[in-house]
Design an enzyme around this catalytic site. Structure first.
Site, PDB file in Angstrom:
ATOM      1  N   PHE A 176     -22.380  18.853  13.396  1.00 26.95           N
ATOM      2  CA  PHE A 176     -22.124  17.409  13.334  1.00 26.95           C
ATOM      3  C   PHE A 176     -20.631  17.059  13.287  1.00 26.95           C
ATOM      4  O   PHE A 176     -20.266  15.890  13.236  1.00 26.95           O
ATOM      5  CB  PHE A 176     -22.852  16.796  12.126  1.00 26.95           C
ATOM      6  CG  PHE A 176     -22.430  17.374  10.786  1.00 26.95           C
ATOM      7  CD1 PHE A 176     -21.313  16.905  10.114  1.00 26.95           C
ATOM      8  CD2 PHE A 176     -23.172  18.407  10.202  1.00 26.95           C
ATOM      9  CE1 PHE A 176     -20.932  17.432   8.887  1.00 26.95           C
ATOM     10  CE2 PHE A 176     -22.804  18.937   8.964  1.00 26.95           C
ATOM     11  CZ  PHE A 176     -21.676  18.449   8.311  1.00 26.95           C
ATOM     12  N   ASN A 184     -23.657   6.929   6.809  1.00 25.13           N
ATOM     13  CA  ASN A 184     -24.245   6.807   5.472  1.00 25.13           C
ATOM     14  C   ASN A 184     -23.380   6.008   4.499  1.00 25.13           C
ATOM     15  O   ASN A 184     -23.429   6.190   3.294  1.00 25.13           O
ATOM     16  CB  ASN A 184     -24.642   8.180   4.930  1.00 25.13           C
ATOM     17  CG  ASN A 184     -23.484   9.141   4.874  1.00 25.13           C
ATOM     18  OD1 ASN A 184     -22.344   8.740   5.119  1.00 25.13           O
ATOM     19  ND2 ASN A 184     -23.738  10.388   4.547  1.00 25.13           N
ATOM     20  N   GLU A 232      -8.595  15.047  -2.383  1.00 27.29           N
ATOM     21  CA  GLU A 232      -8.910  13.869  -1.564  1.00 27.29           C
ATOM     22  C   GLU A 232      -8.159  12.631  -2.046  1.00 27.29           C
ATOM     23  O   GLU A 232      -7.741  11.796  -1.238  1.00 27.29           O
ATOM     24  CB  GLU A 232     -10.423  13.622  -1.579  1.00 27.29           C
ATOM     25  CG  GLU A 232     -11.184  14.709  -0.822  1.00 27.29           C
ATOM     26  CD  GLU A 232     -12.698  14.545  -0.872  1.00 27.29           C
ATOM     27  OE1 GLU A 232     -13.408  15.409  -0.336  1.00 27.29           O
ATOM     28  OE2 GLU A 232     -13.186  13.549  -1.451  1.00 27.29           O
TER      29      GLU A 232
HETATM   30  P1  IDP Z   1     -21.722  14.221   1.780  1.00 27.96           P
HETATM   31  O1  IDP Z   1     -20.964  13.061   2.379  1.00 27.96           O
HETATM   32  O2  IDP Z   1     -23.028  13.782   1.188  1.00 27.96           O
HETATM   33  O3  IDP Z   1     -20.892  15.041   0.832  1.00 27.96           O
HETATM   34  P2  IDP Z   1     -21.343  16.369   3.685  1.00 27.96           P
HETATM   35  O4  IDP Z   1     -22.291  17.508   3.868  1.00 27.96           O
HETATM   36  O5  IDP Z   1     -20.061  16.641   2.977  1.00 27.96           O
HETATM   37  O6  IDP Z   1     -22.146  15.179   2.989  1.00 27.96           O
HETATM   38  O7  IDP Z   1     -21.038  15.815   5.141  1.00 27.96           O
HETATM   39  C1  IDP Z   1     -19.952  14.926   5.347  1.00 27.96           C
HETATM   40  C2  IDP Z   1     -20.424  13.799   6.224  1.00 27.96           C
HETATM   41  O8  IDP Z   1     -20.793  14.313   7.520  1.00 27.96           O
HETATM   42  C3  IDP Z   1     -21.698  13.081   5.745  1.00 27.96           C
HETATM   43  O9  IDP Z   1     -21.465  12.119   4.753  1.00 27.96           O
HETATM   44  C4  IDP Z   1     -22.197  12.463   7.037  1.00 27.96           C
HETATM   45  O10 IDP Z   1     -21.457  11.302   7.404  1.00 27.96           O
HETATM   46  C5  IDP Z   1     -21.896  13.584   8.038  1.00 27.96           C
HETATM   47  N1  IDP Z   1     -23.034  14.498   8.181  1.00 27.96           N
HETATM   48  C6  IDP Z   1     -23.400  15.508   7.345  1.00 27.96           C
HETATM   49  N2  IDP Z   1     -24.483  16.169   7.777  1.00 27.96           N
HETATM   50  C7  IDP Z   1     -24.834  15.569   8.935  1.00 27.96           C
HETATM   51  C8  IDP Z   1     -25.901  15.785   9.892  1.00 27.96           C
HETATM   52  O11 IDP Z   1     -26.738  16.674   9.751  1.00 27.96           O
HETATM   53  N3  IDP Z   1     -25.932  14.927  10.966  1.00 27.96           N
HETATM   54  C9  IDP Z   1     -25.024  13.936  11.158  1.00 27.96           C
HETATM   55  N4  IDP Z   1     -24.013  13.703  10.299  1.00 27.96           N
HETATM   56  C10 IDP Z   1     -23.916  14.500   9.204  1.00 27.96           C
END
Ligand code: IDP
Ligand code: MG
Length: 140
Positions: free
Chosen positions: A58, A113, A127
């Protein structure tokens, strides 16, 4: 410094005019906003910010999305801020997030999200420093 975390109201939050609602939600959960600004991340900014995700499927789309419009990073303060904020926003996938979490209530999908929250103490410090020099973090 285990009382601070970095939050970002992501581009989809601003695009959908949810900024006020998101800030209200955050304040109602008892977080104090110690720094806040609006900016438009370049792709290079997003690449640096999300370097830990390099190579994941992603990643490229994440960089596109995070540089697609302005966002609002902020420093939030509360006891156990990192954990408390992660709990308040819910899991990455909004469909799996707990009831009444910010992502469950407002996020579009796993990518869009709505909000970012640091995932550890160490990352929160990095950060925060990425967006805010010390003089921009208020002491009130
Ligand atoms: P988090 O924001 O809940 O910590 P992370 O795994 O750190 O999640 O991923 C960073 C960002 O990457 C997520 O908030 C989301 O915007 C995007 N993301 C993570 N996993 C996916 C996926 O499987 N599909 C599409 N976007 C993803
Ligand atoms: Mg993360």
């Amino acid at each position: 410094m285990n009382d601070k975390t970095l939050a970002i109201l992501k581009p989809d939050c601003l695009e959908r005019n949810l900024t006020g609602i998101a800030i209200d939600f955050i304040l109602n959960k008892g977080f104090k906003i110690k720094a806040m600004k609006m900016l438009h991340m370049s792709k290079a900014d997003a690449e640096r910010f999300y370097a830990v995700h390099k190579g994941k499927p992603f990643y490229d789309e994440l960089l596109e999305y995070m540089s697609s419009g302005p966002c609002i990073p902020m420093v939030l303060e509360k006891e156990n801020a990192v954990e408390a904020f992660r709990e308040a926003i819910g899991t990455t996938d909004p469909r799996k997030a707990a009831e009444n979490t910010l992502r469950r209530l407002y996020a579009k999908n796993m990518q869009r999200n709505t909000v970012h929250g640091s995932d550890s103490e160490e990352n929160a410090q990095k950060e925060i420093a990425f967006f805010f020099p010390l003089k921009e973090i208020m002491l009130y």
